[in-house]
Design a protein around this motif. Structure first.
Motif, PDB file in Angstrom:
ATOM      1  N   ILE A   1      -9.765  21.606  68.806  1.00 25.04           N
ATOM      2  CA  ILE A   1      -9.334  20.302  68.289  1.00 25.04           C
ATOM      3  C   ILE A   1      -8.688  19.422  69.350  1.00 25.04           C
ATOM      4  O   ILE A   1      -8.221  18.326  69.047  1.00 25.04           O
ATOM      5  N   GLY A   2      -8.668  19.888  70.612  1.00 27.14           N
ATOM      6  CA  GLY A   2      -8.219  19.047  71.707  1.00 27.14           C
ATOM      7  C   GLY A   2      -6.723  18.818  71.793  1.00 27.14           C
ATOM      8  O   GLY A   2      -6.265  17.711  72.041  1.00 27.14           O
ATOM      9  N   ILE A   3      -5.949  19.894  71.585  1.00 23.93           N
ATOM     10  CA  ILE A   3      -4.495  19.806  71.709  1.00 23.93           C
ATOM     11  C   ILE A   3      -4.019  20.919  72.628  1.00 23.93           C
ATOM     12  O   ILE A   3      -4.793  21.805  72.991  1.00 23.93           O
ATOM     13  N   SER A   4      -2.758  20.879  73.021  1.00 23.15           N
ATOM     14  CA  SER A   4      -2.219  21.931  73.889  1.00 23.15           C
ATOM     15  C   SER A   4      -2.013  23.225  73.098  1.00 23.15           C
ATOM     16  O   SER A   4      -1.911  23.210  71.868  1.00 23.15           O
ATOM     17  N   ASN A   5      -1.915  24.328  73.832  1.00 19.17           N
ATOM     18  CA  ASN A   5      -1.640  25.617  73.185  1.00 19.17           C
ATOM     19  C   ASN A   5      -0.302  25.585  72.449  1.00 19.17           C
ATOM     20  O   ASN A   5      -0.174  26.130  71.348  1.00 19.17           O
ATOM     21  N   ALA A   6       0.704  24.958  73.071  1.00 18.57           N
ATOM     22  CA  ALA A   6       2.027  24.878  72.440  1.00 18.57           C
ATOM     23  C   ALA A   6       1.963  24.093  71.135  1.00 18.57           C
ATOM     24  O   ALA A   6       2.583  24.479  70.133  1.00 18.57           O
ATOM     25  N   THR A   7       1.215  23.008  71.124  1.00 17.15           N
ATOM     26  CA  THR A   7       1.081  22.203  69.903  1.00 17.15           C
ATOM     27  C   THR A   7       0.335  22.986  68.832  1.00 17.15           C
ATOM     28  O   THR A   7       0.732  22.984  67.659  1.00 17.15           O
ATOM     29  N   ALA A   8      -0.731  23.666  69.227  1.00 22.27           N
ATOM     30  CA  ALA A   8      -1.487  24.485  68.269  1.00 22.27           C
ATOM     31  C   ALA A   8      -0.599  25.570  67.685  1.00 22.27           C
ATOM     32  O   ALA A   8      -0.625  25.832  66.477  1.00 22.27           O
ATOM     33  N   SER A   9       0.217  26.190  68.522  1.00 21.54           N
ATOM     34  CA  SER A   9       1.117  27.238  68.064  1.00 21.54           C
ATOM     35  C   SER A   9       2.148  26.688  67.078  1.00 21.54           C
ATOM     36  O   SER A   9       2.427  27.309  66.041  1.00 21.54           O
ATOM     37  N   ALA A  10       2.696  25.516  67.373  1.00 18.34           N
ATOM     38  CA  ALA A  10       3.693  24.907  66.480  1.00 18.34           C
ATOM     39  C   ALA A  10       3.074  24.554  65.131  1.00 18.34           C
ATOM     40  O   ALA A  10       3.668  24.812  64.076  1.00 18.34           O
ATOM     41  N   HIS A  11       1.875  23.996  65.151  1.00 19.63           N
ATOM     42  CA  HIS A  11       1.213  23.655  63.888  1.00 19.63           C
ATOM     43  C   HIS A  11       0.824  24.915  63.112  1.00 19.63           C
ATOM     44  O   HIS A  11       0.934  24.955  61.887  1.00 19.63           O
ATOM     45  N   ALA A  12       0.378  25.941  63.836  1.00 21.13           N
ATOM     46  CA  ALA A  12       0.041  27.204  63.177  1.00 21.13           C
ATOM     47  C   ALA A  12       1.276  27.804  62.515  1.00 21.13           C
ATOM     48  O   ALA A  12       1.196  28.324  61.397  1.00 21.13           O
ATOM     49  N   SER A  13       2.416  27.710  63.163  1.00 17.63           N
ATOM     50  CA  SER A  13       3.667  28.222  62.579  1.00 17.63           C
ATOM     51  C   SER A  13       3.994  27.496  61.280  1.00 17.63           C
ATOM     52  O   SER A  13       4.398  28.126  60.294  1.00 17.63           O
ATOM     53  N   ALA A  14       3.826  26.186  61.270  1.00 13.66           N
ATOM     54  CA  ALA A  14       4.108  25.413  60.062  1.00 13.66           C
ATOM     55  C   ALA A  14       3.136  25.771  58.939  1.00 13.66           C
ATOM     56  O   ALA A  14       3.542  25.929  57.780  1.00 13.66           O
ATOM     57  N   LEU A  15       1.867  25.923  59.275  1.00 18.13           N
ATOM     58  CA  LEU A  15       0.873  26.287  58.259  1.00 18.13           C
ATOM     59  C   LEU A  15       1.105  27.710  57.749  1.00 18.13           C
ATOM     60  O   LEU A  15       0.922  27.990  56.560  1.00 18.13           O
ATOM     61  N   ARG A  16       1.528  28.600  58.630  1.00 15.72           N
ATOM     62  CA  ARG A  16       1.851  29.975  58.225  1.00 15.72           C
ATOM     63  C   ARG A  16       3.052  29.980  57.284  1.00 15.72           C
ATOM     64  O   ARG A  16       3.056  30.663  56.256  1.00 15.72           O
ATOM     65  N   ALA A  17       4.074  29.188  57.596  1.00 12.64           N
ATOM     66  CA  ALA A  17       5.267  29.100  56.744  1.00 12.64           C
ATOM     67  C   ALA A  17       4.921  28.549  55.364  1.00 12.64           C
ATOM     68  O   ALA A  17       5.562  28.897  54.370  1.00 12.64           O
ATOM     69  N   ALA A  18       3.895  27.716  55.304  1.00 15.82           N
ATOM     70  CA  ALA A  18       3.461  27.142  54.023  1.00 15.82           C
ATOM     71  C   ALA A  18       2.503  28.067  53.275  1.00 15.82           C
ATOM     72  O   ALA A  18       2.064  27.739  52.165  1.00 15.82           O
ATOM     73  N   GLY A  19       2.171  29.202  53.873  1.00 19.53           N
ATOM     74  CA  GLY A  19       1.282  30.156  53.215  1.00 19.53           C
ATOM     75  C   GLY A  19      -0.189  29.779  53.305  1.00 19.53           C
ATOM     76  O   GLY A  19      -1.003  30.274  52.535  1.00 19.53           O
ATOM     77  N   LEU A  20      -0.548  28.921  54.266  1.00 19.89           N
ATOM     78  CA  LEU A  20      -1.935  28.467  54.373  1.00 19.89           C
ATOM     79  C   LEU A  20      -2.745  29.236  55.412  1.00 19.89           C
ATOM     80  O   LEU A  20      -3.977  29.194  55.375  1.00 19.89           O
ATOM     81  N   ILE A  21      -2.065  29.932  56.327  1.00 20.68           N
ATOM     82  CA  ILE A  21      -2.769  30.787  57.277  1.00 20.68           C
ATOM     83  C   ILE A  21      -1.999  32.086  57.451  1.00 20.68           C
ATOM     84  O   ILE A  21      -0.809  32.157  57.155  1.00 20.68           O
ATOM     85  N   THR A  22      -2.713  33.087  57.924  1.00 23.35           N
ATOM     86  CA  THR A  22      -2.076  34.340  58.339  1.00 23.35           C
ATOM     87  C   THR A  22      -2.375  34.525  59.821  1.00 23.35           C
ATOM     88  O   THR A  22      -3.372  34.027  60.327  1.00 23.35           O
ATOM     89  N   THR A  23      -1.497  35.236  60.488  1.00 23.14           N
ATOM     90  CA  THR A  23      -1.642  35.473  61.917  1.00 23.14           C
ATOM     91  C   THR A  23      -1.530  36.971  62.163  1.00 23.14           C
ATOM     92  O   THR A  23      -0.601  37.612  61.668  1.00 23.14           O
ATOM     93  N   THR A  24      -2.474  37.504  62.918  1.00 21.00           N
ATOM     94  CA  THR A  24      -2.493  38.918  63.251  1.00 21.00           C
ATOM     95  C   THR A  24      -2.407  39.058  64.764  1.00 21.00           C
ATOM     96  O   THR A  24      -3.188  38.433  65.486  1.00 21.00           O
ATOM     97  N   ARG A  25      -1.455  39.850  65.226  1.00 17.96           N
ATOM     98  CA  ARG A  25      -1.278  40.061  66.659  1.00 17.96           C
ATOM     99  C   ARG A  25      -1.959  41.361  67.058  1.00 17.96           C
ATOM    100  O   ARG A  25      -1.798  42.392  66.421  1.00 17.96           O
ATOM    101  N   THR A  26      -2.737  41.276  68.149  1.00 18.25           N
ATOM    102  CA  THR A  26      -3.347  42.444  68.764  1.00 18.25           C
ATOM    103  C   THR A  26      -3.038  42.363  70.253  1.00 18.25           C
ATOM    104  O   THR A  26      -3.617  41.530  70.954  1.00 18.25           O
ATOM    105  N   GLY A  27      -2.099  43.169  70.703  1.00 17.81           N
ATOM    106  CA  GLY A  27      -1.671  43.085  72.103  1.00 17.81           C
ATOM    107  C   GLY A  27      -1.017  41.734  72.355  1.00 17.81           C
ATOM    108  O   GLY A  27      -0.108  41.330  71.653  1.00 17.81           O
ATOM    109  N   ARG A  28      -1.523  41.012  73.340  1.00 18.67           N
ATOM    110  CA  ARG A  28      -0.982  39.689  73.657  1.00 18.67           C
ATOM    111  C   ARG A  28      -1.709  38.572  72.933  1.00 18.67           C
ATOM    112  O   ARG A  28      -1.352  37.410  73.057  1.00 18.67           O
ATOM    113  N   SER A  29      -2.729  38.899  72.209  1.00 20.75           N
ATOM    114  CA  SER A  29      -3.550  37.902  71.531  1.00 20.75           C
ATOM    115  C   SER A  29      -3.184  37.808  70.049  1.00 20.75           C
ATOM    116  O   SER A  29      -2.817  38.803  69.428  1.00 20.75           O
ATOM    117  N   VAL A  30      -3.261  36.611  69.508  1.00 20.28           N
ATOM    118  CA  VAL A  30      -3.073  36.422  68.075  1.00 20.28           C
ATOM    119  C   VAL A  30      -4.302  35.734  67.505  1.00 20.28           C
ATOM    120  O   VAL A  30      -4.933  34.914  68.164  1.00 20.28           O
TER     121      VAL A  30
END
Length: 101
Positions: A53-82
């Motif tokens: 979507i053409g944004i920085s990794n930090a911005t994507a991470s911040a938006h993903a955190s907000a969507l996760r807090a709202a129950g709209l996405i889940t995040t799975t960590r495998t090693g250093r990757s999510v």
């Protein structure tokens, strides 16, 4: 020392005319979060989302955190990757808006 930056479009901020201005989810979530959520048609990493979507990794991470807090996405960590995926609630939102609109 002086700081210079280009002047904006004035106050109040005028919404950008591009995209789908009548999209009800964009009004609630914001365009970037909606774009991120739509990009999760399959599981993606934060870097993959940022590039898609053409944004920085930090911005994507911040938006993903907000969507996760709202129950709209889940995040799975495998090693250093999510990897992020949409939840059933997010799928329901897309289905409801499509059916109603």
């Amino acid at each position: 020392m002086a700081l210079a930056y280009p002047a904006g479009r004035g106050l109040p901020l005028v919404p950008d005319e591009g995209g789908a201005p009548d999209d009800p989810l964009a009004g609630v979530l914001g365009r970037t979060r909606l774009a991120l959520l739509r990009s999760l048609d399959q599981a993606r990493t934060t870097t993959g989302l940022a590039r898609r979507i053409g944004i920085s990794n930090a911005t994507a991470s911040a938006h993903a955190s907000a969507l996760r807090a709202a129950g709209l996405i889940t995040t799975t960590r495998t090693g250093r990757s999510v990897r992020h995926t949409r939840t059933a609630l997010a799928e329901l939102l897309f289905t409801s808006v499509t059916a109603d609109g």
